[in-house]
Design a protein around this motif. Structure first.
Motif, short mmCIF file in Angstrom:
data_model
loop_
_atom_site.label_atom_id
_atom_site.label_comp_id
_atom_site.label_asym_id
_atom_site.label_seq_id
_atom_site.Cartn_x
_atom_site.Cartn_y
_atom_site.Cartn_z
N GLN A 95 82.34 48.45 -2.88
CA GLN A 95 83.55 48.39 -3.69
C GLN A 95 84.59 47.49 -3.04
N GLN A 99 86.17 44.06 -4.56
CA GLN A 99 87.60 44.06 -4.84
C GLN A 99 87.91 44.59 -6.23
N GLN A 100 87.12 45.57 -6.67
CA GLN A 100 87.38 46.22 -7.95
C GLN A 100 86.67 47.57 -7.99
N ARG A 101 87.14 48.42 -8.89
CA ARG A 101 86.56 49.75 -9.03
C ARG A 101 85.06 49.64 -9.29
#
Length: 218
Positions: A95, A99-101
């Motif tokens: 994750q 750099q994102q959910r």
């Protein structure tokens, strides 16, 4: 459109077997949990520097390899009690890199009967629940109701883990010689015992599937 059983509104989800994986919404990560027949043995083999191919694994384990093969474009991680916390940390590392959910489908492989039905396997419930608990402890606590139930089951039974695994139907089946020993030996794989499979966080190695072979995530 979201479906009633796809758990798509949650980051961490839980289901059983290939059919369960197909019910869930696609995820960035699929964690395959087949504690006694696949996950622990592959993890220990990779930790020892032995190569394990998906094709070879499918000759001595029906369920875990089938789930891994059905994961599509998702990153596949092999999870068990032995590497539960390491799997959770790896998922969070992925994750961070993205750099994102990042969504996680945790799949308990279960046990296929001779009739082809999927049987509940306590060892896979506890393995999956322990991984989900480790994810929650690291902050990935947006879990589906199904994942939350597996998590709290594992938390509540942690002290009894060794007894539950070694006394399970799967462990008895293996002890009676049902394990595909010859095929495993031919593939250069040594089966992890039920007692060893019950050890929580015994290793930091997390196998991932790359080009048809299981290797340590890096």
């Amino acid at each position: 459109m979201p479906q009633p059983f796809d758990q798509s509104s949650y980051q961490v989800r839980f289901e059983w077997g290939v059919a369960g994986l197909q019910r869930l919404a696609p995820a960035d990560i699929v964690v395959v949990v087949d504690v006694l027949r696949f996950s622990s043995t592959v993890t220990d083999a990779v930790a020892a520097g032995r190569a394990v191919s998906l094709t070879d694994a499918a000759t001595w384990s029906r369920n875990g390899p089938a789930v891994a093969a059905a994961a599509g474009e998702s990153t596949v991680l092999i999870g068990s009690l032995r590497n539960a916390s390491a799997v959770a940390r790896t998922a969070l590392e992925i994750q961070s890199r993205r750099q994102q959910r990042t969504s996680v489908n945790v799949i308990a492989a279960g046990e296929l009967t001779d009739a082809g039905d999927l049987r509940f396997a306590v060892e896979d419930l506890l393995g999956a629940g322990t991984i989900i608990a480790a994810l929650s402890d690291l902050g990935a606590d947006h879990t589906s109701p199904e994942a939350a139930a597996a998590c709290e089951s594992a938390r509540g039974l942690r002290r009894a883990m060794r007894h539950l695994l070694t006394a399970s139907g799967s462990a008895k089946e293996i002890a009676e010689g049902a394990w595909a020993t010859g095929r495993m030996e031919a593939a250069g794989v040594v089966p992890t015992t039920a007692a060893a499979a019950a050890e929580v966080d015994a290793t930091e190695v997390v196998p991932t599937l790359e080009d048809g072979e299981f290797a340590a995530f890096a």
